[in-house]
Design a protein around this motif. Sequence first.
Motif, short mmCIF file in Angstrom:
data_model
loop_
_atom_site.label_atom_id
_atom_site.label_comp_id
_atom_site.label_asym_id
_atom_site.label_seq_id
_atom_site.Cartn_x
_atom_site.Cartn_y
_atom_site.Cartn_z
N ASP A 155 -12.35 -7.52 2.80
CA ASP A 155 -12.33 -6.99 1.43
C ASP A 155 -11.67 -7.94 0.44
O ASP A 155 -12.11 -8.06 -0.71
CB ASP A 155 -11.60 -5.64 1.41
CG ASP A 155 -12.33 -4.60 2.24
OD1 ASP A 155 -13.25 -3.97 1.72
OD2 ASP A 155 -11.98 -4.42 3.43
N GLU A 181 4.54 1.24 1.61
CA GLU A 181 4.62 0.22 2.66
C GLU A 181 4.35 -1.17 2.09
O GLU A 181 3.42 -1.36 1.31
CB GLU A 181 3.60 0.50 3.77
CG GLU A 181 3.93 1.71 4.62
CD GLU A 181 3.01 1.78 5.82
OE1 GLU A 181 3.52 1.88 6.94
OE2 GLU A 181 1.77 1.73 5.64
N ASN A 240 1.54 0.88 9.04
CA ASN A 240 0.12 1.16 9.14
C ASN A 240 -0.75 -0.08 8.94
O ASN A 240 -1.97 0.03 8.80
CB ASN A 240 -0.27 2.24 8.14
CG ASN A 240 0.25 3.62 8.53
OD1 ASN A 240 0.01 4.07 9.65
ND2 ASN A 240 0.97 4.26 7.63
N GLN A 243 -5.23 -5.52 8.14
CA GLN A 243 -6.04 -4.36 7.83
C GLN A 243 -5.16 -3.14 7.60
O GLN A 243 -4.19 -2.91 8.34
CB GLN A 243 -7.04 -4.07 8.95
CG GLN A 243 -8.01 -2.94 8.64
CD GLN A 243 -9.12 -2.82 9.67
OE1 GLN A 243 -9.02 -3.37 10.76
NE2 GLN A 243 -10.19 -2.13 9.32
N HIS A 244 -5.48 -2.39 6.57
CA HIS A 244 -4.79 -1.14 6.28
C HIS A 244 -5.85 -0.12 5.86
O HIS A 244 -6.78 -0.46 5.11
CB HIS A 244 -3.77 -1.34 5.16
CG HIS A 244 -2.86 -0.17 4.95
ND1 HIS A 244 -3.26 1.00 4.35
CD2 HIS A 244 -1.54 0.00 5.28
CE1 HIS A 244 -2.24 1.84 4.30
NE2 HIS A 244 -1.18 1.26 4.86
N PRO A 245 -5.75 1.12 6.32
CA PRO A 245 -6.80 2.11 6.02
C PRO A 245 -7.09 2.28 4.54
O PRO A 245 -8.22 2.59 4.16
CB PRO A 245 -6.24 3.41 6.62
CG PRO A 245 -5.23 3.00 7.62
CD PRO A 245 -4.69 1.67 7.18
N GLN A 246 -6.08 2.07 3.69
CA GLN A 246 -6.27 2.32 2.27
C GLN A 246 -6.72 1.11 1.46
O GLN A 246 -7.17 1.27 0.31
CB GLN A 246 -4.97 2.88 1.67
CG GLN A 246 -4.57 4.23 2.24
CD GLN A 246 -3.28 4.74 1.61
OE1 GLN A 246 -3.04 4.56 0.43
NE2 GLN A 246 -2.44 5.38 2.42
N ILE A 247 -6.59 -0.07 2.02
CA ILE A 247 -6.93 -1.27 1.24
C ILE A 247 -7.98 -2.13 1.93
O ILE A 247 -8.53 -3.06 1.34
CB ILE A 247 -5.66 -2.11 0.95
CG1 ILE A 247 -5.89 -3.08 -0.22
CG2 ILE A 247 -5.17 -2.85 2.18
CD1 ILE A 247 -4.65 -3.82 -0.69
N GLY A 248 -8.30 -1.82 3.19
CA GLY A 248 -9.30 -2.59 3.91
C GLY A 248 -8.70 -3.82 4.56
O GLY A 248 -7.52 -3.85 4.93
N SER A 306 -5.29 -5.29 -7.48
CA SER A 306 -5.29 -3.93 -6.94
C SER A 306 -6.48 -3.73 -6.00
O SER A 306 -7.54 -4.34 -6.20
CB SER A 306 -5.34 -2.91 -8.06
OG SER A 306 -4.22 -3.06 -8.92
N VAL A 321 0.87 -1.18 0.00
CA VAL A 321 0.00 0.00 0.00
C VAL A 321 0.91 1.22 0.00
O VAL A 321 1.61 1.48 0.97
CB VAL A 321 -0.94 0.03 1.22
CG1 VAL A 321 -1.86 1.23 1.14
CG2 VAL A 321 -1.75 -1.26 1.32
N GLY A 322 0.90 1.97 -1.09
CA GLY A 322 1.84 3.07 -1.21
C GLY A 322 3.26 2.56 -1.17
O GLY A 322 3.62 1.65 -1.91
#
Length: 237
Positions: free
Chosen positions: A152, A21, A102, A128-133, A237, A18-19
Motif C-alpha cells: 500500500d 500504536e 498489531n 503490515q497493520h490491519p488498519q493501514i495495510g 495518512s 496507527v491509532g
Amino acid sequence: MIKVLDSGSRGNCYIIQVGEEKILLECGIDWRNILKGLDYSIKGVKGCLISHKHSDHCKSFKRAFESLPKIYGPVEVIEKYNCHSLHKTKIIENKDKFKLGNFNIMAFNCQHTNSDGSDCQNLGYLIQHPQIGKILFATDTYYLKYKFKDVDHILIECNYSEKYMQDLEPYQMRTFKSHMSLETLKETLKTWDLAKTKDITLIHLSANNGNPKEFKEEIEALTGIPTYIAVPGLEIS
C-alpha cells in the motif's frame, strides 16, 4: 500515518502510527528530536527497527535502548553498541518474521557497503497493520533482490541520478554506488505489481546529487502513483 522526522546522510528517522500504536524506523537523529516528533511521549511506541550500523541510521541507539521496549536490527548494530539483552534487543536476519503490537513485520536483505567497500549488513522491512495495510521500507541499498506486490505504501531510497556522477572523485563514486539511483529505482518499480500502491515516498536523497522535483516527476510519470519526497515534517495518512 507515516511521519518523516529526517531523511538523508545527516540522519534518518520515521514514525509509523496507527491509532495509539507506533513504531520507529531508524533512530539516526538526536534523541531530543525523536522525542519532539513523538510529541514528547513514548506512550504507545512498540519498538524501533534499525536497518544497519551506520550512525545516520542508529545515532540514538543507546537512548532508544534505554527508553523503548524493543530494538530490532542486524547483528552488526547490536554488536556496535554492545547492548546484548534478550529482553530489549532482538537480532534479525533475512526473512525473519515478528510482531510488534498489531504490526506484523518481515525483514529482507538490502545491499549496502561500508566506506572501505566491504559489505554492510542491511535490512529492509515489510510492515503490515490491519488498519493501514502493507508498508515497504528499504534504504541504503544499491539494488533489491526481491520483487514485491500488494504493497500500500512504499518508502524507498532514491539517492542520486547517474547523470550527476560524471565529475565525482573515485571515493565519492564508491559512496554513491552503495546507494540506489533514480535509474535503478525506475527499473526496479517496473518489475513490481503496483496495482494496490497508494503512494511512494522517496527517501535518503543526496543533498548534492539528488534533484527532488525531477525525481518526483519521473517516478509519478512512470507509475501514475502520487510520489512524495521525504522531508522533515512530511505526514502521509
